[in-house]
Design a protein around this motif. Structure first.
Motif, PDB file in Angstrom:
ATOM      1  N   GLY A 144       0.785  -1.232   0.000  1.00 23.37           N
ATOM      2  CA  GLY A 144       0.000   0.000   0.000  1.00 23.37           C
ATOM      3  C   GLY A 144       0.814   1.277   0.000  1.00 23.37           C
ATOM      4  O   GLY A 144       0.277   2.355  -0.231  1.00 23.37           O
ATOM      5  N   VAL A 145       2.118   1.185   0.255  1.00 21.79           N
ATOM      6  CA  VAL A 145       2.930   2.395   0.178  1.00 21.79           C
ATOM      7  C   VAL A 145       3.220   2.745  -1.286  1.00 21.79           C
ATOM      8  O   VAL A 145       3.706   3.822  -1.583  1.00 21.79           O
ATOM      9  N   ASN A 146       2.909   1.803  -2.171  1.00 22.30           N
ATOM     10  CA  ASN A 146       3.026   2.073  -3.601  1.00 22.30           C
ATOM     11  C   ASN A 146       1.748   2.719  -4.115  1.00 22.30           C
ATOM     12  O   ASN A 146       0.685   2.585  -3.520  1.00 22.30           O
ATOM     13  N   ARG A 147       1.849   3.397  -5.258  1.00 21.31           N
ATOM     14  CA  ARG A 147       0.641   3.757  -5.990  1.00 21.31           C
ATOM     15  C   ARG A 147       0.261   2.537  -6.804  1.00 21.31           C
ATOM     16  O   ARG A 147       0.919   2.202  -7.791  1.00 21.31           O
ATOM     17  N   ILE A 148      -0.806   1.883  -6.382  1.00 25.50           N
ATOM     18  CA  ILE A 148      -1.193   0.652  -7.072  1.00 25.50           C
ATOM     19  C   ILE A 148      -1.801   1.011  -8.426  1.00 25.50           C
ATOM     20  O   ILE A 148      -2.650   1.899  -8.535  1.00 25.50           O
ATOM     21  N   PRO A 288       6.624   2.692  -6.736  1.00 24.56           N
ATOM     22  CA  PRO A 288       7.743   2.331  -7.623  1.00 24.56           C
ATOM     23  C   PRO A 288       8.068   0.835  -7.661  1.00 24.56           C
ATOM     24  O   PRO A 288       9.069   0.455  -8.253  1.00 24.56           O
TER      25      PRO A 288
ATOM     26  N   ILE B  20       9.433   8.115  -1.648  1.00 26.57           N
ATOM     27  CA  ILE B  20       8.082   7.609  -1.370  1.00 26.57           C
ATOM     28  C   ILE B  20       7.432   8.414  -0.245  1.00 26.57           C
ATOM     29  O   ILE B  20       6.265   8.797  -0.324  1.00 26.57           O
ATOM     30  N   ASP B  23       6.615  12.065  -1.529  1.00 20.76           N
ATOM     31  CA  ASP B  23       5.643  12.139  -2.632  1.00 20.76           C
ATOM     32  C   ASP B  23       4.522  11.148  -2.325  1.00 20.76           C
ATOM     33  O   ASP B  23       4.429  10.090  -2.911  1.00 20.76           O
ATOM     34  N   ASN B  24       3.667  11.523  -1.341  1.00 22.18           N
ATOM     35  CA  ASN B  24       2.783  10.508  -0.778  1.00 22.18           C
ATOM     36  C   ASN B  24       1.377  10.462  -1.366  1.00 22.18           C
ATOM     37  O   ASN B  24       0.571   9.621  -0.984  1.00 22.18           O
ATOM     38  N   PHE B  25       1.063  11.294  -2.335  1.00 17.11           N
ATOM     39  CA  PHE B  25      -0.277  11.284  -2.924  1.00 17.11           C
ATOM     40  C   PHE B  25      -0.581   9.909  -3.557  1.00 17.11           C
ATOM     41  O   PHE B  25       0.236   9.352  -4.278  1.00 17.11           O
ATOM     42  N   ARG B  27      -0.842   7.113  -2.086  1.00 15.69           N
ATOM     43  CA  ARG B  27      -0.261   5.985  -1.364  1.00 15.69           C
ATOM     44  C   ARG B  27      -0.956   5.839  -0.007  1.00 15.69           C
ATOM     45  O   ARG B  27      -1.844   6.618   0.330  1.00 15.69           O
TER      46      ARG B  27
END
Lengths: 429, 429
Positions: A144-148, A288, B20, B23-25, B27
Motif C-alpha cells: 500500500g505504500v506504492n501507488r497501485i 515504484p 516515497i 511524494d505521498n499522494f 499511497r
C-alpha cells in the motif's frame, strides 16, 4: 494466556481450522494459547472428522456470538444469511471477527466495517480471497505504500481447472464441467464459479483494499466461461495465447477505477499464463515497486484453514501486545468512506479477439477493415484459420480500442449479409 | 500525529525511501504522518536526487540514533560496521529499527533481537530479503501456522541475471559477468553475489523465521556459480532442466535443519524454473497449506524502498493503535532462543548431475555403475553426450542419494585411469 474462539460452522474449512489449532506441534507457538470454546453447527448428530468434546458443540449460533468469554468469532458458514446477522451481532458484542466469506464482505463490507470500527474490533478476511495465499495482508501492509496501478488475479480455482483441462484435452466446456463436478472441484450448481460471480466478489474486496475506496459489488461487470469453446482455445493457442478467467482492477492517477471479470486471452509469456489447474495467482503492479505475484492453492481445506488460522493468530498477537488499545491499527482495519466511481465497460481500453463465421472471405475482410477503421478500431491481425462446414472462420485481433467504439463497429458488421455469425468476442490482456 | 524517522544512509535505497515518503499522494495515508527528521550521510557536499532541507542532513550518525524526538531509525548503510553499533545504540535509546541489511542481521541477529526485546522495540527487515516482494512478513504472520517443510528461493538477482543470460546466449560466465558489471547489475567486486554469500545471508534469515530457531550464518554451506559452464547449461537443457542458484532451507518433523546455497538443476516444469533475469522468487511449502510462491523484483531502488517504507508504516500503525504497549507483538518480533542444529552436507539427500571426461566409454560406464552401486548410489540416467577433443563426455544423473555416499563413490571413480577429469558436479532439485 488463553484466547477463546467460537467457530460458526464446522464444514470443510471449519474442520481444517480446528485441526490446525488442536494439532499445534511444530507450528506458530501462539496456537497453544488458543482454545476452541464453542463450535456452532446445524446438527449435533453428524459424524465429524475432528474430535471436539460434546460440550464444545452447539446448534445455538447466537449463544456463541454473545458469549462474554469468547474473544474471536470465526465465521465459516458462507452465504449471506445468517452469516451477516451473526457477524454484526458478534461485533456488537465486542468480538473480533475472522471470516472466509467473500460473498458477505463483498456485499455488506461497508455495514460490517462501519460496525467494527465503532466497536473497536478487527474483521480479518485473508481466507476470503485466494485461499491459502497471503494476499490481503500483503496488499494492506506491504504494498500500500506504492501507488497501485493494477491487481489482476486468477482467483477462481474451479474455472481455472476447467479452462486448463479444456486446453490440455481439447474438450468442450460441458464435458469438463461434468468431470469437475464428479471430482468435487465444481459444485452441483456451478453458477457462482462459472459465471464469474465468485471471482467478482473477490476482486471487489481486493480492489477496495488496493485502491482505498469502497466498491459496490453490483457495479462490477462480470462475464463467465460458459461460452468458451475448444475452437477458441485452439485458435488462441495458435496466436500465442491461453484463455484464463481474469479478475481485473485498474486505477490510480485520479482516474475512475475499472473492475471486471471476464475470460481473457493471456500472452504465453505473461506470468499469469502458467497458472494452471485449481491454482490461484494475484499479480499486483505499483509504483515504484513494479510487479509482484503471489501464487498458490486458492481453495481446499488445508489452504483455506491456513489463512483462517493465520488471521486468528494475528489477532491473538495484537491482544497479547497491548494492555489497552485505544485505536485499531489502520493497517489491519478498514476506514474507507467513499465509494469508488467505476468506469463503465464501454469506456475501458483493451484489445479484442473476435471470431467471425462468414460466406464471402475477401469481401468480409475488406468490409471489416473499413468498418472497424470508421470507428477508430485498428487491427493487429486478421487471420482466416478454418472452415465450419461451408462457412469460413476469420479471426481478428485488434489493437487497444475503447470498448464502446469496438461494440459499435461490431453492431454494424453483424448486419452484413456475408457475415453468418460472430460466435466469440474475448478480451485480450 | 507525526512520527519522526531518522535515515542512516542516503544512497540508492535511502533516496528511494525518502522519495516515497515525500511524494505521498495516492499511497497509504499513514505516509502523511511520517516526517524525515534527520538523514545521516558521509558527505554533505554530494548532489542528491532527492530534495531534503539542509537542516535535515547531517554527518553525525550517532546524533540520529540518540535523538530523543526520533521514533524510528532506518538503517540503510549496509555492511557490518558501523551499522551494527548504530543499530544497537538506537535500540538502547528506545528507537524502533527498520533495516535492509541482511549481512548484519544474518551475523548479529541474536545480539540485535535480544537487545530489541529487552528495550521493547521492533526490528523489521522486509527489505533485507527479496527486495520489494513481501516475504518476511507473510512468513511470520501468515504461513507460520503451518508446519513449514521447506523454503527455497532464487534470492540473488545478480546471479539469476547471469545464469539467465548464459542460458539465452550460450555465453560463458566471465563474459556475462563483465556485461552485468557494465549494466550495474553486478558490483566491481562481485564475490558476495557470485560466490553465494549474499544468498546465504538471506536464506539464513528466512530459515530462522520459517523454522523458529536461530541460525549460525557461518554453518551454512555455500557454493557459487563461477564454475558453471555454457556446456553444463546446454546439457541440462537437453535433459529438461535449467540451472539456478538456489537457497534452500528444509526441516520440520523434529529433524535437523539443512540450509544451503548452490547452483541447482531445476526441472523445467518446476515453478522456480521460469524465474528469470534479476527477478527473485521464494517458494514455501508447509502442511496443510501446500506450496505458495512469491515472485517479483528482488532488488533496485523502488522495490527495496517499497519494502523499507512498508516496515516504517507498519510500526507507525502499531504506534498509533496503542496508548501503552506492554509487550511486543510476537508475530512481528523475534524471541528465538535456541540455535538450530544444522545437518552436515554429507548427510543431506539429493540428486546429482555429474559430467565426466573419459578415454574409454564402455569401460567407464561399466565401472561407474559398479562403483556407484557399491556405495548405494543408483543412477537415473547415463548419457554420452559429446566429445571435447579426443575425450568423451558422459553425463550421469543419480536418483536421490546421501551426499556423503555419493562423494565417496566419486573419490574412487576419480582414480580410474580411463577417467580424465570430472569437470562438473551439480545438485538436482
Amino acid at each position: 494466556m488463553v484466547f477463546n474462539i467460537g467457530l460458526l460452522g464446522l464444514g470443510t474449512v471449519g474442520t481444517g481450522t480446528a485441526e490446525i489449532i488442536l494439532d499445534n506441534f511444530g507450528r506458530n507457538p501462539l496456537l497453544k494459547e488458543i482454545n476452541i470454546k464453542q463450535a456452532g453447527v446445524r446438527s449435533l448428530d453428524k459424524t465429524r472428522e475432528v474430535e471436539l468434546s460434546a460440550d464444545v458443540m452447539t446448534t445455538d449460533l447466537e449463544a456463541i456470538v454473545t458469549d462474554p468469554e469468547i474473544d474471536i468469532v470465526v465465521e465459516l458458514l458462507g452465504g449471506l444469511e445468517p452469516a451477516r446477522s451473526l457477524i454484526l451481532m458478534a461485533i456488537a458484542n465486542g468480538k473480533h471477527i475472522v471470516t472466509a466469506n467473500k460473498a458477505v464482505i463483498a456485499r455488506y463490507g461497508d455495514e460490517i466495517y462501519s460496525a467494527a470500527n465503532e466497536a473497536g474490533v478487527y474483521v480479518l478476511l485473508e481466507a476470503a480471497v485466494a485461499g491459502g495465499i497471503p494476499v490481503i495482508k500483503p496488499l494492506k501492509q506491504s504494498l500500500g505504500v506504492n501507488r497501485i496501478q493494477s491487481v489482476i488475479g486468477i482467483i477462481n480455482g474451479t474455472t481455472n481447472y476447467i479452462l486448463t483441462k479444456m486446453a490440455a484435452e481439447g474438450s468442450d466446456f460441458a464435458d469438463v464441467l461434468a468431470e469437475a463436478q464428479q471430482l468435487g472441484y465444481a459444485e452441483a450448481d456451478p453458477s457462482a464459479d462459472v459465471d464469474g460471480g465468485d471471482a467478482a466478489d473477490k476482486i471487489s474486496i481486493l480492489a477496495s483494499i488496493a485502491f482505498g475506496e469502497r466498491v459496490k459489488r453490483e457495479e462490477i461487470s462480470c462475464e463467465g466461461i460458459r461460452q468458451i469453446s475448444a475452437t477458441d482455445i485452439n485458435y488462441a493457442e495458435d496466436l500465442g495465447f491461453v484463455i484464463k478467467l481474469l479478475a481485473i482492477a485498474k486505477g490510480g492517477k485520479g482516474q475512475p477505477l475499472q473492475i471486471r471479470v471476464h475470460p481473457t486471452l493471456v500472452p504465453k509469456e505473461h506470468p499469469l499464463s502458467n497458472i494452471n489447474d485449481v491454482y490461484n495467482a494475484v499479480l499486483v503492479e505499483g509504483e515504484p515497486l513494479g510487479q509482484v505475484m503471489f501464487f498458490g492453492p486458492g481453495a481446499g481445506k488445508g489452504a483455506t484453514a491456513s489463512a483462517v488460522v493465520s488471521d486468528i493468530v494475528n489477532i491473538v498477537g495484537i491482544l497479547k501486545s497491548s494492555d489497552r488499545r485505544t485505536n485499531l491499527d489502520p493497517l489491519l482495519s478498514c476506514s474507507h468512506q467513499h465509494y469508488a466511481n467505476l468506469l463503465p465497460l464501454t469506456e475501458i481500453t483493451t484489445r479484442f479477439y473476435t471470431r467471425f463465421l462468414c460466406k464471402d472471405v475477401p469481401g468480409v475482410i475488406g468490409y471489416l477493415g473499413t468498418c472497424f477503421g470508421n470507428h477508430g478500431v485498428s487491427l493487429e491481425s486478421v487471420v482466416q484459420i478454418g472452415f465450419q462446414e461451408d462457412l469460413a472462420e476469420i479471426v481478428v485481433v485488434t489493437h487497444d480500442v475503447k470498448e464502446g467504439d469496438f461494440r459499435q463497429a461490431l453492431a454494424e458488421i453483424k448486419d452484413l449479409d456475408a457475415i453468418d455469425s460472430i460466435p466469440s468476442i474475448i478480451r485480450v490482456l
